[in-house]
Design a protein around this motif. Sequence first.
Motif, PDB file in Angstrom:
ATOM      1  N   ASP A  88       0.821  -1.198   0.000  1.00 25.28           N
ATOM      2  CA  ASP A  88       0.000   0.000   0.000  1.00 25.28           C
ATOM      3  C   ASP A  88       0.864   1.260   0.000  1.00 25.28           C
ATOM      4  O   ASP A  88       2.078   1.212   0.187  1.00 25.28           O
ATOM      5  CB  ASP A  88      -0.925  -0.019   1.216  1.00 25.28           C
ATOM      6  N   ARG A 159       1.481  -4.458  -7.509  1.00 29.13           N
ATOM      7  CA  ARG A 159       0.862  -3.139  -7.313  1.00 29.13           C
ATOM      8  C   ARG A 159       0.892  -2.353  -8.617  1.00 29.13           C
ATOM      9  O   ARG A 159       1.879  -2.422  -9.374  1.00 29.13           O
ATOM     10  CB  ARG A 159       1.582  -2.342  -6.221  1.00 29.13           C
ATOM     11  N   ALA A 188      -3.653   0.171  -6.487  1.00 28.05           N
ATOM     12  CA  ALA A 188      -4.216  -1.091  -6.008  1.00 28.05           C
ATOM     13  C   ALA A 188      -3.077  -2.085  -5.848  1.00 28.05           C
ATOM     14  O   ALA A 188      -2.137  -2.108  -6.646  1.00 28.05           O
ATOM     15  CB  ALA A 188      -5.260  -1.632  -6.973  1.00 28.05           C
ATOM     16  N   TRP A 210      -5.645  -7.501  -0.147  1.00 28.65           N
ATOM     17  CA  TRP A 210      -5.666  -6.522  -1.231  1.00 28.65           C
ATOM     18  C   TRP A 210      -5.997  -5.153  -0.674  1.00 28.65           C
ATOM     19  O   TRP A 210      -6.621  -5.012   0.382  1.00 28.65           O
ATOM     20  CB  TRP A 210      -6.638  -6.917  -2.342  1.00 28.65           C
ATOM     21  N   THR A 211      -5.539  -4.143  -1.391  1.00 21.62           N
ATOM     22  CA  THR A 211      -5.656  -2.759  -0.951  1.00 21.62           C
ATOM     23  C   THR A 211      -6.001  -1.868  -2.134  1.00 21.62           C
ATOM     24  O   THR A 211      -5.489  -2.070  -3.236  1.00 21.62           O
ATOM     25  CB  THR A 211      -4.325  -2.256  -0.341  1.00 21.62           C
ATOM     26  N   ILE A 212      -6.840  -0.883  -1.888  1.00 17.50           N
ATOM     27  CA  ILE A 212      -7.083   0.205  -2.839  1.00 17.50           C
ATOM     28  C   ILE A 212      -6.806   1.513  -2.104  1.00 17.50           C
ATOM     29  O   ILE A 212      -7.299   1.720  -0.990  1.00 17.50           O
ATOM     30  CB  ILE A 212      -8.520   0.190  -3.372  1.00 17.50           C
ATOM     31  N   ASP A 213      -5.995   2.387  -2.687  1.00 19.47           N
ATOM     32  CA  ASP A 213      -5.685   3.653  -2.031  1.00 19.47           C
ATOM     33  C   ASP A 213      -5.697   4.793  -3.034  1.00 19.47           C
ATOM     34  O   ASP A 213      -5.528   4.599  -4.236  1.00 19.47           O
ATOM     35  CB  ASP A 213      -4.335   3.588  -1.301  1.00 19.47           C
ATOM     36  N   TYR A 233      -8.447  -1.746   3.140  1.00 16.76           N
ATOM     37  CA  TYR A 233      -7.656  -2.968   3.244  1.00 16.76           C
ATOM     38  C   TYR A 233      -8.568  -4.171   3.481  1.00 16.76           C
ATOM     39  O   TYR A 233      -9.527  -4.092   4.243  1.00 16.76           O
ATOM     40  CB  TYR A 233      -6.673  -2.881   4.419  1.00 16.76           C
TER      41      TYR A 233
END
Length: 344
Positions: A88, A159, A188, A210-213, A233
């Motif tokens: 992230d 990523r 992501a 998984w992550t979206i920022d 997260y």
Amino acid sequence: SYFAAENMAANGTNYSKDWVLDSTRLYFNGRGHKYIGFEVNTDIQNNYIRPFVTDNDAVQFRLLDAIAKFGDGGAINLWAGRMLPPSDRANLSGPFFINTYDFPFVSNEAAIFDGRDDGAVLWGLVGNQALKYQVGLYDGANSIPGGTNPSDSPQFNGRVVYNFLDPETGYYNQSTYYGAKEILAVGAAVIHQNNGVYSATDGVSDFTSWTIDGLYETKLNRGGVFTFNSAYYNYNTNVVTDDLNANSRDGNAGLAEVAYMLPKAYQFGRIAGHFRPIFRWQEYDRTFKAAAAQQAVITRGTDLELQYVINGSNARISAGWGQRDLADGRNNIDVFLLGTQLQF
């Protein structure tokens, strides 16, 4: 830093009051060839003896990064060694290039030390440097002899980040550029390892997160800088039974930060800097309540922080108040922080 936390003294009722050596890093990097470089960094490790309190007598120097770098930072680069794997924005920024002084607890990937792992990554910038990709293979968890990963399955990290305005060059990123860039970035990341988790009740299972920022930062007409940073997260350990053997990392988490750096510089003696107030919200919904309560992990936090920014992330002073909720039922714990960071 100086850190005080409500009811966290040894007697359970007084404030803990600690001067803490959070980080003391030595950086070494260079190039012996146009396409070959290296990076070696060290840091200290504090041993935490209870929530929010460190034992400074247990501080030790450790290897942080040791990277062999092939490439010039363009479309195709290969790095190998111990490093920050694709993850992230907070992990690829921190701890010195995040918005706040202390690192967000919702960023919770397993690591050897300070977010690092051993492996290799292929990365680059394409599309006029607007798109950054990072794909790597790492040791991950439980891959030592006698560990719970008998097949020695590697960990996959990937990523992608797209910058709609100014590009973010290089492998790393920041969570604020203090107005030096116009940023609108969406990223992501995914991490997966077969047999990456072990529970004494359920045995070996796979781990996936998984992550979206997103980061938006702009310089306003009068010279102030507005920053909005957020992340979501998901951590899945594939453990079934909610008991003390479960993994407290399993769950969903969120982060939101809003900051504004005042346009006017205020001078104290021969030092001039800009004040920058920040609000941060974090929440971590842990799947396994029994394991989380046993470990007294943090589930919710809010922070108000005022920074005096002298030279970006290279010279910054922070003062803050916050509240924390713990999984064992202790809520609204007041915390106070005074911290400084200097880099040369």
